[in-house]
Scaffold this motif. Structure first.
Motif, PDB file in Angstrom:
ATOM      1  N   GLN A  62      -8.202 -10.635   0.985  1.00  0.00           N
ATOM      2  CA  GLN A  62      -9.543 -10.722   1.564  1.00  0.00           C
ATOM      3  C   GLN A  62      -9.683  -9.758   2.742  1.00  0.00           C
ATOM      4  N   ASN A  63      -8.647  -9.683   3.573  1.00  0.00           N
ATOM      5  CA  ASN A  63      -8.698  -8.789   4.728  1.00  0.00           C
ATOM      6  C   ASN A  63      -8.570  -7.322   4.327  1.00  0.00           C
ATOM      7  N   ILE A  64      -7.840  -7.045   3.256  1.00  0.00           N
ATOM      8  CA  ILE A  64      -7.784  -5.668   2.749  1.00  0.00           C
ATOM      9  C   ILE A  64      -9.190  -5.206   2.364  1.00  0.00           C
ATOM     10  N   ARG A  65      -9.904  -6.044   1.636  1.00  0.00           N
ATOM     11  CA  ARG A  65     -11.253  -5.671   1.188  1.00  0.00           C
ATOM     12  C   ARG A  65     -12.192  -5.449   2.371  1.00  0.00           C
ATOM     13  N   LYS A  66     -12.091  -6.306   3.373  1.00  0.00           N
ATOM     14  CA  LYS A  66     -12.961  -6.171   4.544  1.00  0.00           C
ATOM     15  C   LYS A  66     -12.648  -4.900   5.327  1.00  0.00           C
ATOM     16  N   MET A  67     -11.368  -4.635   5.539  1.00  0.00           N
ATOM     17  CA  MET A  67     -10.978  -3.527   6.410  1.00  0.00           C
ATOM     18  C   MET A  67     -11.039  -2.180   5.702  1.00  0.00           C
ATOM     19  N   ALA A  68     -11.009  -2.198   4.381  1.00  0.00           N
ATOM     20  CA  ALA A  68     -11.107  -0.943   3.625  1.00  0.00           C
ATOM     21  C   ALA A  68     -12.451  -0.257   3.837  1.00  0.00           C
ATOM     22  N   THR A  69     -13.464  -1.018   4.222  1.00  0.00           N
ATOM     23  CA  THR A  69     -14.802  -0.453   4.400  1.00  0.00           C
ATOM     24  C   THR A  69     -14.879   0.512   5.579  1.00  0.00           C
ATOM     25  N   PHE A  70     -13.941   0.400   6.524  1.00  0.00           N
ATOM     26  CA  PHE A  70     -13.982   1.305   7.680  1.00  0.00           C
ATOM     27  C   PHE A  70     -12.652   2.030   7.915  1.00  0.00           C
ATOM     28  N   SER A  71     -11.717   1.929   6.973  1.00  0.00           N
ATOM     29  CA  SER A  71     -10.378   2.488   7.170  1.00  0.00           C
ATOM     30  C   SER A  71     -10.111   3.678   6.256  1.00  0.00           C
ATOM     31  N   ASP A  72      -9.279   4.593   6.750  1.00  0.00           N
ATOM     32  CA  ASP A  72      -8.773   5.678   5.908  1.00  0.00           C
ATOM     33  C   ASP A  72      -7.447   5.286   5.259  1.00  0.00           C
ATOM     34  N   GLY A  73      -6.800   4.279   5.809  1.00  0.00           N
ATOM     35  CA  GLY A  73      -5.564   3.756   5.247  1.00  0.00           C
ATOM     36  C   GLY A  73      -5.273   2.396   5.852  1.00  0.00           C
ATOM     37  N   ILE A  74      -4.535   1.555   5.110  1.00  0.00           N
ATOM     38  CA  ILE A  74      -4.176   0.222   5.595  1.00  0.00           C
ATOM     39  C   ILE A  74      -2.675   0.025   5.407  1.00  0.00           C
ATOM     40  N   LEU A  75      -1.991  -0.289   6.491  1.00  0.00           N
ATOM     41  CA  LEU A  75      -0.566  -0.604   6.447  1.00  0.00           C
ATOM     42  C   LEU A  75      -0.406  -2.118   6.352  1.00  0.00           C
ATOM     43  N   ILE A  76       0.248  -2.576   5.279  1.00  0.00           N
ATOM     44  CA  ILE A  76       0.508  -4.002   5.100  1.00  0.00           C
ATOM     45  C   ILE A  76       1.820  -4.317   5.809  1.00  0.00           C
ATOM     46  N   PHE A  77       1.718  -4.908   6.996  1.00  0.00           N
ATOM     47  CA  PHE A  77       2.889  -5.163   7.840  1.00  0.00           C
ATOM     48  C   PHE A  77       3.502  -6.516   7.475  1.00  0.00           C
ATOM     49  N   TYR A 130      -0.323   1.271   2.510  1.00  0.00           N
ATOM     50  CA  TYR A 130       1.048   1.594   2.896  1.00  0.00           C
ATOM     51  C   TYR A 130       1.810   0.284   3.117  1.00  0.00           C
ATOM     52  N   PHE A 131       3.146   0.357   2.962  1.00  0.00           N
ATOM     53  CA  PHE A 131       3.958  -0.852   3.030  1.00  0.00           C
ATOM     54  C   PHE A 131       5.207  -0.612   3.878  1.00  0.00           C
ATOM     55  N   LEU A 132       5.821  -1.700   4.300  1.00  0.00           N
ATOM     56  CA  LEU A 132       7.093  -1.615   5.019  1.00  0.00           C
ATOM     57  C   LEU A 132       8.193  -1.348   3.997  1.00  0.00           C
ATOM     58  N   LYS A 133       8.783  -0.159   4.069  1.00  0.00           N
ATOM     59  CA  LYS A 133       9.790   0.236   3.085  1.00  0.00           C
ATOM     60  C   LYS A 133      11.096   0.630   3.765  1.00  0.00           C
ATOM     61  N   ASP A 134      12.208   0.392   3.047  1.00  0.00           N
ATOM     62  CA  ASP A 134      13.513   0.765   3.584  1.00  0.00           C
ATOM     63  C   ASP A 134      13.862   2.193   3.177  1.00  0.00           C
ATOM     64  N   GLU A 135      15.082   2.608   3.476  1.00  0.00           N
ATOM     65  CA  GLU A 135      15.476   3.995   3.223  1.00  0.00           C
ATOM     66  C   GLU A 135      15.537   4.334   1.736  1.00  0.00           C
ATOM     67  N   ASN A 136      15.575   3.314   0.888  1.00  0.00           N
ATOM     68  CA  ASN A 136      15.568   3.537  -0.559  1.00  0.00           C
ATOM     69  C   ASN A 136      14.159   3.577  -1.139  1.00  0.00           C
ATOM     70  N   SER A 139       9.235   1.224  12.622  1.00  0.00           N
ATOM     71  CA  SER A 139       8.860   2.519  13.207  1.00  0.00           C
ATOM     72  C   SER A 139       8.568   3.564  12.141  1.00  0.00           C
ATOM     73  N   LYS A 140       9.472   3.706  11.183  1.00  0.00           N
ATOM     74  CA  LYS A 140       9.304   4.735  10.159  1.00  0.00           C
ATOM     75  C   LYS A 140       8.098   4.449   9.263  1.00  0.00           C
ATOM     76  N   SER A 141       7.906   3.192   8.912  1.00  0.00           N
ATOM     77  CA  SER A 141       6.777   2.839   8.040  1.00  0.00           C
ATOM     78  C   SER A 141       5.449   3.082   8.748  1.00  0.00           C
ATOM     79  N   TYR A 142       5.400   2.732  10.024  1.00  0.00           N
ATOM     80  CA  TYR A 142       4.179   2.955  10.800  1.00  0.00           C
ATOM     81  C   TYR A 142       3.879   4.444  10.936  1.00  0.00           C
ATOM     82  N   LEU A 143       4.875   5.223  11.314  1.00  0.00           N
ATOM     83  CA  LEU A 143       4.657   6.658  11.510  1.00  0.00           C
ATOM     84  C   LEU A 143       4.300   7.357  10.205  1.00  0.00           C
ATOM     85  N   ASN A 144       4.905   6.920   9.112  1.00  0.00           N
ATOM     86  CA  ASN A 144       4.562   7.497   7.809  1.00  0.00           C
ATOM     87  C   ASN A 144       3.096   7.243   7.472  1.00  0.00           C
ATOM     88  N   ALA A 145       2.646   6.006   7.681  1.00  0.00           N
ATOM     89  CA  ALA A 145       1.250   5.668   7.394  1.00  0.00           C
ATOM     90  C   ALA A 145       0.304   6.443   8.306  1.00  0.00           C
TER      91      ALA A 145
END
Length: 301
Positions: free
Chosen positions: A135-150, A173-179, A284-290
């Motif tokens: 529900q929040n993805i749909r709401k925030m997509a209206t004003f966002s260029d990207g959404i990071l799912i933390f 975007y998502f929280l991802k590990d080195e793999n 840190s890496k996931s945030y900076l990538n997004a």
């Protein structure tokens, strides 16, 4: 102006407060005002990070005003009529880099980050958790260029998110590990990835272990009250199957408070305590990538 939105689990507010306070290259930081936001904002301010608070439905209004402000400041030296005339010619469709608006254009490329933290209690029901995030993805997509799912996968409740939103007008975007794998949960985030998590579990050699981050340690009593006595907080179940608490330190927690909370948990469920250092690398890496990807896409467009 690039807008990166973040939908965050309250359990990961330490990690998020850390990465945002380390980023000194933002145009604005906005926190969606709700019951979960106040402690998070205190942590940001304690690290000299000053966000602005708005209810979610007011965020688009602020963003529109911010964009208008940037536009007006860049073009304030040119009258409206002259500008309209010049823009008819291809040569003038873009202001040259050496124009008077150069410093403002640089500021325009810095992103606005909008953070929306969701309550811990959603974890008690995977369907409810997924529904609230969607529900929040749909709401925030209206004003966002990207959404990071933390969030991590959280019991696989979010494993199909990318597929379910393949037609979303902005990137996810998502929280991802080195793999390149989405992390399992908040403990995987704190330990630096799924492989590290598995390695720590195997090191227990069959001994049942409970993992406590500072947020887990400070929140377990509240979650226990809301859990309807599930196995996660059932005294007899925990005492029978678990023998050890793994205390995971991080860079911004209050050490004395964390020590006290972990000790209280271990005494409640008759467990010993072992200690290890956590990591902010995944966050840190996931945030900076997004953030970097969103800025790059906006510039290219």
């Amino acid at each position: 102006m690039p807008v990166l939105s973040i939908i965050a689990c309250e359990m990961l507010e330490d990690e998020l407060a850390y990465v945002l306070s380390e980023d000194h290259d933002l145009n604005q930081l906005i926190v969606v005002e709700n019951r979960q936001s106040f402690r998070f904002v205190r942590k940001l301010k304690s690290r000299n990070c000053q966000p602005r608070l708005f209810p979610l439905d007011k965020v688009p209004i602020f963003l529109k005003e911010a964009n208008n402000s940037v536009y007006n400041s860049v073009y304030s030296s040119v009258s409206v009529n002259i500008l309209k005339f010049l823009l008819k010619f291809p040569f003038f469709k873009k202001i040259p880099h050496n124009s008077r608006g150069k410093s403002k254009e640089k500021n325009k490329e810095k992103p606005i980050v909008v953070v929306n933290t969701l309550k811990l209690g959603l974890h008690a029901d995977c369907e409810l958790l997924r529904s609230e995030i969607y529900q929040n993805i749909r709401k925030m997509a209206t004003f966002s260029d990207g959404i990071l799912i933390f969030y991590g996968n959280c019991g696989h409740s979010l494993r199909n998110t990318a597929v379910d939103f393949k037609d979303l007008p902005c990137s996810l975007y998502f929280l991802k590990d080195e793999n390149g794998e989405i992390v399992d949960d908040c403990i995987s985030v704190a330990l630096g990835g799924n492989d590290n998590y598995a390695e720590v579990m195997q090191s227990g050699k069959g001994i049942g272990m409970i993992y406590l981050t500072p947020m887990w340690a400070s929140s377990w009593k509240k979650m226990r009250m809301e859990s309807n006595n599930t196995s996660d907080f059932n005294d007899s179940f925990l005492k029978k199957h678990y023998r050890k608490v793994v205390k995971i330190n991080n860079k911004i927690s209050k050490r004395d408070e964390f020590d006290k909370n972990v000790l209280n948990y271990s005494q409640t469920f008759d467990m010993s305590i072992t200690e290890m250092e956590g990591s902010m690398e995944i966050a840190s890496k996931s945030y900076l990538n997004a953030k970097n990807d969103v800025c790059k896409k906006v510039v290219l467009n």
